[in-house]
Write an enzyme that holds these catalytic residues in place. Structure first.
Site, PDB file in Angstrom:
ATOM      1  N   HIS A   1      37.306  46.663  37.736  1.00  0.00           N
ATOM      2  CA  HIS A   1      36.545  46.069  38.848  1.00  0.00           C
ATOM      3  C   HIS A   1      36.629  44.550  38.912  1.00  0.00           C
ATOM      4  O   HIS A   1      36.377  43.973  39.951  1.00  0.00           O
ATOM      5  CB  HIS A   1      35.073  46.485  38.725  1.00  0.00           C
ATOM      6  CG  HIS A   1      34.464  46.131  37.402  1.00  0.00           C
ATOM      7  ND1 HIS A   1      34.752  46.839  36.255  1.00  0.00           N
ATOM      8  CD2 HIS A   1      33.630  45.122  37.029  1.00  0.00           C
ATOM      9  CE1 HIS A   1      34.094  46.304  35.228  1.00  0.00           C
ATOM     10  NE2 HIS A   1      33.410  45.254  35.685  1.00  0.00           N
TER      11      HIS A   1
ATOM     12  N   HIS B   1      61.956  39.476  23.444  1.00  0.00           N
ATOM     13  CA  HIS B   1      61.866  39.781  22.007  1.00  0.00           C
ATOM     14  C   HIS B   1      61.134  41.084  21.697  1.00  0.00           C
ATOM     15  O   HIS B   1      61.462  41.740  20.723  1.00  0.00           O
ATOM     16  CB  HIS B   1      61.149  38.639  21.273  1.00  0.00           C
ATOM     17  CG  HIS B   1      61.971  37.388  21.212  1.00  0.00           C
ATOM     18  ND1 HIS B   1      61.618  36.307  20.443  1.00  0.00           N
ATOM     19  CD2 HIS B   1      63.129  37.032  21.835  1.00  0.00           C
ATOM     20  CE1 HIS B   1      62.523  35.344  20.577  1.00  0.00           C
ATOM     21  NE2 HIS B   1      63.457  35.755  21.434  1.00  0.00           N
TER      22      HIS B   1
ATOM     23  N   THR C   1      39.849  40.080  30.822  1.00  0.00           N
ATOM     24  CA  THR C   1      40.636  39.277  29.870  1.00  0.00           C
ATOM     25  C   THR C   1      42.073  39.764  29.713  1.00  0.00           C
ATOM     26  O   THR C   1      42.903  39.057  29.137  1.00  0.00           O
ATOM     27  CB  THR C   1      39.999  39.352  28.464  1.00  0.00           C
ATOM     28  OG1 THR C   1      39.972  40.737  28.074  1.00  0.00           O
ATOM     29  CG2 THR C   1      38.585  38.788  28.456  1.00  0.00           C
ATOM     30  N   GLY C   2      42.332  40.989  30.133  1.00  0.00           N
ATOM     31  CA  GLY C   2      43.626  41.638  29.868  1.00  0.00           C
ATOM     32  C   GLY C   2      43.625  42.378  28.543  1.00  0.00           C
ATOM     33  O   GLY C   2      44.542  43.157  28.248  1.00  0.00           O
TER      34      GLY C   2
HETATM   35  C1  RB5 Z   1      34.442  43.955  32.077  1.00  0.00           C
HETATM   36  O1  RB5 Z   1      33.213  43.301  32.110  1.00  0.00           O
HETATM   37  C2  RB5 Z   1      35.305  43.354  30.988  1.00  0.00           C
HETATM   38  O2  RB5 Z   1      34.787  43.662  29.737  1.00  0.00           O
HETATM   39  C3  RB5 Z   1      36.726  43.827  31.122  1.00  0.00           C
HETATM   40  O3  RB5 Z   1      37.229  43.489  32.368  1.00  0.00           O
HETATM   41  C4  RB5 Z   1      37.718  43.268  30.123  1.00  0.00           C
HETATM   42  O4  RB5 Z   1      37.634  41.888  30.050  1.00  0.00           O
HETATM   43  C5  RB5 Z   1      37.739  43.895  28.793  1.00  0.00           C
HETATM   44  O5  RB5 Z   1      38.573  43.616  27.938  1.00  0.00           O
END
Ligand code: RB5
Length: 147
Positions: free
Chosen positions: A9, A98, A67-68
């Protein structure tokens, strides 16, 4: 190429911009969701894209959450997946050259869309170098085989 994309989201807007960008570059985009800004679980979308890459339904995958990290951790649980979280284009290029990363992950709360585009471009333009890097990647995949 046929590229699978998935997100939670936090990353709907960025997913749409990156999808448009991938199409501009001439790629086919397969969107595994979410398209909703309602709170959801990134693992669902990480797994969907990872399974599509592992099954060769798509050539490569792009995953985006806050954050990915969470979405890439989920993807890396699928056999055959090497999902790499990046936040700048030098690393994005190197994870292909790599590490033969078959999924690029990044954070919509961490980087802006222009940086994301630069990373996607650098990753797609790069090629796995093989040689000693193949031996190292094989060692990673052997860990997976050992369970
Ligand atoms: C969602 O709040 C957040 O935790 C998610 O998008 C992500 O960053 C998790 O690693």
């Amino acid at each position: 190429m046929r590229i699978g994309i998935g997100n939670d989201h936090t990353a709907v807007a960025m997913k749409n911009e990156i999808s448009d960008y991938l199409r501009e570059l001439g790629h086919e985009v397969v969107d595994y969701g979410t398209d909703s800004s309602e709170s959801c679980n990134y693992a669902v979308y990480g797994e969907k894209v990872a399974r599509a890459v592992a099954a060769k339904d798509v050539d490569l995958g792009v995953l985006i959450c806050g954050t990915g990290v969470g979405i890439s951790l989920a993807a890396n649980k699928v056999k055959g997946i090497r999902a790499a979280v990046c936040s700048e284009s030098c690393t994005a290029r190197l994870v292909r050259q790599h590490n033969n990363a078959n999924i690029l992950a990044f954070g919509a709360r961490i980087i802006g869309v222009e940086t994301a585009k630069e990373m996607v471009r650098a990753w797609l333009d790069a090629e796995f170098e093989g040689g000693r890097h193949r031996d190292r990647v094989d060692m990673i995949m052997a860990i997976e085989e050992r369970g």
